[in-house]
Design a protein around this motif. Structure first.
Motif, mmCIF file in Angstrom:
data_model
loop_
_atom_site.group_PDB
_atom_site.id
_atom_site.type_symbol
_atom_site.label_atom_id
_atom_site.label_comp_id
_atom_site.label_asym_id
_atom_site.label_seq_id
_atom_site.Cartn_x
_atom_site.Cartn_y
_atom_site.Cartn_z
ATOM 1 N N ALA A 195 -4.958 -1.525 8.885
ATOM 2 C CA ALA A 195 -5.664 -0.416 8.241
ATOM 3 C C ALA A 195 -4.735 0.771 8.012
ATOM 4 N N GLN A 196 -3.810 1.024 8.940
ATOM 5 C CA GLN A 196 -2.879 2.135 8.780
ATOM 6 C C GLN A 196 -1.982 1.932 7.567
ATOM 7 N N VAL A 197 -1.491 0.703 7.384
ATOM 8 C CA VAL A 197 -0.613 0.427 6.253
ATOM 9 C C VAL A 197 -1.384 0.514 4.939
ATOM 10 N N LEU A 201 -0.745 3.020 1.750
ATOM 11 C CA LEU A 201 -0.629 2.618 0.348
ATOM 12 C C LEU A 201 -1.578 3.420 -0.539
ATOM 13 N N GLN A 202 -2.784 3.670 -0.056
ATOM 14 C CA GLN A 202 -3.739 4.470 -0.817
ATOM 15 C C GLN A 202 -3.252 5.901 -0.980
ATOM 16 N N ASP A 203 -2.728 6.481 0.095
ATOM 17 C CA ASP A 203 -2.231 7.859 0.026
ATOM 18 C C ASP A 203 -1.073 7.975 -0.958
ATOM 19 N N LEU A 204 -0.166 7.007 -0.928
ATOM 20 C CA LEU A 204 0.972 7.030 -1.847
ATOM 21 C C LEU A 204 0.520 6.851 -3.289
ATOM 22 N N GLN A 205 -0.500 6.039 -3.490
ATOM 23 C CA GLN A 205 -1.032 5.859 -4.838
ATOM 24 C C GLN A 205 -1.586 7.162 -5.391
ATOM 25 N N ALA A 206 -2.338 7.872 -4.554
ATOM 26 C CA ALA A 206 -2.908 9.147 -4.990
ATOM 27 C C ALA A 206 -1.822 10.190 -5.220
#
Length: 308
Positions: A195-197, A201-206
């Motif tokens: 879940a952390q990874v 990935l979601q944070d980097l996408q945003a």
């Protein structure tokens, strides 16, 4: 269609074949790992690619990035057909197309510090950067992926699996790409770390406006992360739809069987599901033909006799 809706990746009729040889050394038949696959990925979108082992998911990921070019079909990145580029032009494009592999330990060089591993991207694509600038950039990347910059001098065996995957992600975003193929990026990690990874990935996408092709067999994580999902069976896409639409209303028999295989925490429901599955004949799954739009944005491989 607005300009911002133009696909960043456009795959058309992609096929990947491998020649087979007979036992006596002569030419044999062809193994069709992937056959006639087409899809688009829009800027800032995550397309999930799911299917059982051997269905061709990783083959598509490698073909899209030209690590293993397709036998037939085309892959257009930002409007450019990658198969038509020279080696030099493709190398320049690779700064914008990156991959995060399943096994982070295998992806890292055990004889190279992780800081040197990440800075290799700058040495190859940004030769104008000084050593101090590279060191500063690596420190910033480590902070962005949740690692201490002081860890840059350590070697891969000194990290946990989750930390090694963060190093690989730091390398992937070093050159500010716009598209990343995430090939089973959490499969080799502990459940507590997965879940952390995914959240990273979601944070980097945003933050960076990334587009992902997310390859996985974890159907629950795919629904959580992906905007759209493509179901792959025997090297063909049999269903493609928005994530919620596909999970709530699967249309293809293989998609229903695939989703039905996900364990549920209620024993009575699980027993009923297994009983129904064992009663359904394997022949109930038909491969189907070309994708047909059965609902807005919902595409299903339908046999010719069943098409509207």
């Amino acid at each position: 269609m607005r300009a911002s809706d133009e696909p960043i990746i456009s795959v058309r009729n992609l096929s990947k074949h491998y020649p087979l040889r007979s036992w006596w050394g002569g030419k044999g038949s062809v193994f069709r790992a992937v056959e006639n696959v087409s899809f688009d990925i829009r800027p800032g979108e995550t397309l999930g690619l799911v299917g059982e082992s051997g269905s061709g998911k990783s083959t598509i990921g490698r073909a899209v990035t030209m690590l293993n070019p397709p036998t037939e079909g085309s892959v257009a990145f930002e409007g450019t057909n990658l198969s038509m580029l020279s080696a030099k032009a493709m190398r320049a494009k690779r700064a914008r197309i990156q991959t995060v592999f399943q096994d982070p330990y295998a992806a890292l060089n055990p004889r190279m510090s992780v800081g040197d591993y990440v800075s290799e991207a700058f040495k190859l694509h940004r030769p104008d950067m000084s050593r101090a600038e590279r060191r500063e950039a690596v420190a910033g990347l480590f902070e962005r992926v949740g690692l201490e910059p002081r860890f840059a001098g350590r070697f891969p065996h000194q990290f946990s699996g989750g930390q090694r995957q963060r190093v690989c992600i730091a390398r992937a975003i070093a050159l500010k790409p716009s598209f990343i193929v995430a090939d089973e990026p959490i499969a080799a990690l502990d459940v507590s770390i997965q879940a952390q990874v995914v959240n990273l990935l979601q944070d980097l996408q945003a933050e960076l406006g990334l587009s992902y092709l997310f390859i996985s067999h974890d159907l629950r994580m795919v629904r959580y992360l992906c905007h759209r999902v493509a179901v792959l069976w025997r090297g063909r896409i049999v269903e493609l739809a928005e994530s919620d639409a596909l999970y709530d209303d699967p249309r293809h028999p293989y998609t229903r069987r695939l989703l039905g295989a996900v364990p549920v925490p209620v024993p009575a429901v699980e027993r009923a599901r297994l009983a129904a599955e064992s009663a359904a004949p394997a022949s109930a799954i038909a491969e189907g033909g070309d994708l047909v739009e059965v609902a807005p944005g919902h595409w299903v491989a339908t046999p010719p006799e069943d098409r509207p």
